[in-house]
Design a protein around this motif. Structure first.
Motif, PDB file in Angstrom:
ATOM      1  N   TYR A  89      11.064   1.626  -0.487  1.00  0.00           N
ATOM      2  CA  TYR A  89      10.041   2.012  -1.458  1.00  0.00           C
ATOM      3  C   TYR A  89       8.799   1.182  -1.175  1.00  0.00           C
ATOM      4  O   TYR A  89       8.906  -0.002  -0.856  1.00  0.00           O
ATOM      5  CB  TYR A  89      10.550   1.765  -2.879  1.00  0.00           C
ATOM      6  N   TRP A  90       7.632   1.754  -1.317  1.00  0.00           N
ATOM      7  CA  TRP A  90       6.383   1.097  -0.936  1.00  0.00           C
ATOM      8  C   TRP A  90       5.957  -0.010  -1.906  1.00  0.00           C
ATOM      9  O   TRP A  90       4.986  -0.733  -1.626  1.00  0.00           O
ATOM     10  CB  TRP A  90       5.260   2.121  -0.806  1.00  0.00           C
ATOM     11  N   ASN A  91       6.645  -0.199  -2.995  1.00  0.00           N
ATOM     12  CA  ASN A  91       6.259  -1.188  -3.993  1.00  0.00           C
ATOM     13  C   ASN A  91       7.482  -2.042  -4.344  1.00  0.00           C
ATOM     14  O   ASN A  91       8.413  -2.150  -3.560  1.00  0.00           O
ATOM     15  CB  ASN A  91       5.682  -0.476  -5.225  1.00  0.00           C
ATOM     16  N   ARG A  92       7.521  -2.584  -5.538  1.00  0.00           N
ATOM     17  CA  ARG A  92       8.632  -3.433  -5.963  1.00  0.00           C
ATOM     18  C   ARG A  92       9.805  -2.600  -6.458  1.00  0.00           C
ATOM     19  O   ARG A  92       9.639  -1.535  -7.023  1.00  0.00           O
ATOM     20  CB  ARG A  92       8.169  -4.343  -7.107  1.00  0.00           C
ATOM     21  N   LEU A  93      11.010  -3.151  -6.279  1.00  0.00           N
ATOM     22  CA  LEU A  93      12.235  -2.526  -6.782  1.00  0.00           C
ATOM     23  C   LEU A  93      12.855  -3.440  -7.827  1.00  0.00           C
ATOM     24  O   LEU A  93      12.911  -4.658  -7.651  1.00  0.00           O
ATOM     25  CB  LEU A  93      13.227  -2.300  -5.643  1.00  0.00           C
ATOM     26  N   LYS A 137       0.854  -1.188   0.000  1.00  0.00           N
ATOM     27  CA  LYS A 137       0.000   0.000   0.000  1.00  0.00           C
ATOM     28  C   LYS A 137       0.888   1.236   0.000  1.00  0.00           C
ATOM     29  O   LYS A 137       1.854   1.308   0.761  1.00  0.00           O
ATOM     30  CB  LYS A 137      -0.898   0.007   1.231  1.00  0.00           C
ATOM     31  N   PRO A 138       0.542   2.219  -0.828  1.00  0.00           N
ATOM     32  CA  PRO A 138       1.368   3.437  -0.872  1.00  0.00           C
ATOM     33  C   PRO A 138       1.410   4.138   0.482  1.00  0.00           C
ATOM     34  O   PRO A 138       0.451   4.115   1.244  1.00  0.00           O
ATOM     35  CB  PRO A 138       0.640   4.323  -1.898  1.00  0.00           C
ATOM     36  N   ILE A 139       2.557   4.734   0.773  1.00  0.00           N
ATOM     37  CA  ILE A 139       2.721   5.542   1.983  1.00  0.00           C
ATOM     38  C   ILE A 139       3.593   6.733   1.620  1.00  0.00           C
ATOM     39  O   ILE A 139       4.547   6.604   0.843  1.00  0.00           O
ATOM     40  CB  ILE A 139       3.330   4.729   3.154  1.00  0.00           C
ATOM     41  N   ILE A 169      14.187  -2.177   1.581  1.00  0.00           N
ATOM     42  CA  ILE A 169      12.895  -2.365   2.224  1.00  0.00           C
ATOM     43  C   ILE A 169      11.854  -2.179   1.123  1.00  0.00           C
ATOM     44  O   ILE A 169      11.541  -1.053   0.741  1.00  0.00           O
ATOM     45  CB  ILE A 169      12.677  -1.350   3.371  1.00  0.00           C
ATOM     46  N   ASP A 170      11.354  -3.287   0.583  1.00  0.00           N
ATOM     47  CA  ASP A 170      10.379  -3.197  -0.505  1.00  0.00           C
ATOM     48  C   ASP A 170       8.977  -3.009   0.076  1.00  0.00           C
ATOM     49  O   ASP A 170       8.800  -2.815   1.280  1.00  0.00           O
ATOM     50  CB  ASP A 170      10.465  -4.426  -1.414  1.00  0.00           C
ATOM     51  N   GLY A 171       7.966  -3.090  -0.782  1.00  0.00           N
ATOM     52  CA  GLY A 171       6.592  -2.864  -0.342  1.00  0.00           C
ATOM     53  C   GLY A 171       6.130  -3.845   0.708  1.00  0.00           C
ATOM     54  O   GLY A 171       5.428  -3.477   1.662  1.00  0.00           O
ATOM     55  N   ASP A 172       6.482  -5.104   0.552  1.00  0.00           N
ATOM     56  CA  ASP A 172       6.117  -6.133   1.519  1.00  0.00           C
ATOM     57  C   ASP A 172       6.733  -5.810   2.880  1.00  0.00           C
ATOM     58  O   ASP A 172       6.039  -5.811   3.909  1.00  0.00           O
ATOM     59  CB  ASP A 172       6.593  -7.507   1.014  1.00  0.00           C
ATOM     60  N   ASP A 173       8.023  -5.512   2.917  1.00  0.00           N
ATOM     61  CA  ASP A 173       8.692  -5.192   4.180  1.00  0.00           C
ATOM     62  C   ASP A 173       8.221  -3.857   4.755  1.00  0.00           C
ATOM     63  O   ASP A 173       8.188  -3.682   5.965  1.00  0.00           O
ATOM     64  CB  ASP A 173      10.206  -5.215   4.018  1.00  0.00           C
ATOM     65  N   THR A 174       7.845  -2.918   3.883  1.00  0.00           N
ATOM     66  CA  THR A 174       7.261  -1.655   4.354  1.00  0.00           C
ATOM     67  C   THR A 174       5.993  -1.955   5.139  1.00  0.00           C
ATOM     68  O   THR A 174       5.803  -1.452   6.252  1.00  0.00           O
ATOM     69  CB  THR A 174       6.957  -0.724   3.161  1.00  0.00           C
ATOM     70  N   GLN A 175       5.125  -2.801   4.591  1.00  0.00           N
ATOM     71  CA  GLN A 175       3.881  -3.157   5.267  1.00  0.00           C
ATOM     72  C   GLN A 175       4.151  -3.920   6.556  1.00  0.00           C
ATOM     73  O   GLN A 175       3.487  -3.709   7.563  1.00  0.00           O
ATOM     74  CB  GLN A 175       2.990  -3.979   4.342  1.00  0.00           C
ATOM     75  N   PHE A 183      14.463   7.149   1.147  1.00  0.00           N
ATOM     76  CA  PHE A 183      13.068   6.752   1.074  1.00  0.00           C
ATOM     77  C   PHE A 183      12.453   7.243  -0.229  1.00  0.00           C
ATOM     78  O   PHE A 183      12.744   8.355  -0.670  1.00  0.00           O
ATOM     79  CB  PHE A 183      12.273   7.346   2.246  1.00  0.00           C
ATOM     80  N   LYS A 184      11.596   6.428  -0.809  1.00  0.00           N
ATOM     81  CA  LYS A 184      10.842   6.821  -2.003  1.00  0.00           C
ATOM     82  C   LYS A 184       9.371   6.700  -1.665  1.00  0.00           C
ATOM     83  O   LYS A 184       8.902   5.636  -1.252  1.00  0.00           O
ATOM     84  CB  LYS A 184      11.182   5.922  -3.199  1.00  0.00           C
ATOM     85  N   GLY A 185       8.644   7.770  -1.851  1.00  0.00           N
ATOM     86  CA  GLY A 185       7.248   7.812  -1.444  1.00  0.00           C
ATOM     87  C   GLY A 185       6.268   7.366  -2.503  1.00  0.00           C
ATOM     88  O   GLY A 185       6.631   6.865  -3.570  1.00  0.00           O
ATOM     89  N   LYS A 186       4.997   7.601  -2.193  1.00  0.00           N
ATOM     90  CA  LYS A 186       3.918   7.132  -3.049  1.00  0.00           C
ATOM     91  C   LYS A 186       3.775   7.946  -4.330  1.00  0.00           C
ATOM     92  O   LYS A 186       2.972   7.598  -5.191  1.00  0.00           O
ATOM     93  CB  LYS A 186       2.606   7.113  -2.273  1.00  0.00           C
TER      94      LYS A 186
END
Length: 178
Positions: free
Chosen positions: A129-133, A44-46, A161-167, A93-96
């Motif tokens: 990043y909130w998604n895939r890299l 999920k975007p953050i 820290i990809d989207g899964d790890d962000t969540q 950090f890279k945001g939504k």
């Protein structure tokens, strides 16, 4: 090089002059609660600032870190714990605002944000990043970690820290991301 009396020159080249290790949030003591959250979380975007503030709260970093175009990192701290010890750490950090798979060209106006991150005087470098890299992001970080270790003689840690790890971090530390 060392010259001998017979005119021969001996050059000793180290076979390995660097030590690097890729780490995940599961390896970082400061993020230990995330180990209890299973992988495979919905991405999920953050907002970048919201995630940065959450990480600051988790590690206990009280400083104010203002974004500007030429910074080396988004967060620099000596409060992150890795292997039971505090370690100097630099985060990007890279945001939504960015959508889809993140590639090296997406890091800064000139695509040099990863390079600038490794200019920080740190031993741990994390990129979120909130998604895939894209795999190329990992490969570029690995290359810069090798160069940093070869230049400093220090063991260098790096991770994504990809989207899964962000969540997983958001679920493990819900009050830190409010």
């Amino acid at each position: 090089p060392r010259a001998s009396s017979n005119g021969n020159v001996t050059i000793i080249v180290p076979t390995k002059s660097f030590v690097v290790k890729c780490v995940t949030i599961d390896d970082v003591d400061s993020f230990s609660k995330a180990k209890r959250v299973p992988q495979g979380q919905a991405m999920k975007p953050i907002a970048e600032n919201k995630f940065k503030q959450g990480v600051q709260r988790i590690i206990g970093e009280k400083g104010k870190f203002t974004d500007w175009g030429g910074e080396k990192n988004d967060l620099f701290s000596t409060k992150v714990k890795l292997n039971g010890k505090r370690i100097t750490s630099a985060f990007a950090f890279k945001g939504k605002g960015k959508k889809g798979v993140l590639k090296p060209k997406d890091f800064g106006k000139n695509g040099d944000q990863i390079q600038r991150l490794f200019q920080s005087d740190a031993e741990l470098f994390m990129l979120q990043y909130w998604n895939r890299l894209d795999q190329a992001v990992y490969e570029q970080m690995h290359s810069f970690a090798i160069a940093k270790s070869a230049m400093t003689g220090d063991k260098i840690y790096f991770g994504i820290i990809d989207g899964d790890d962000t969540q997983r971090l958001k679920i493990a530390y819900p009050r830190h991301f409010k």
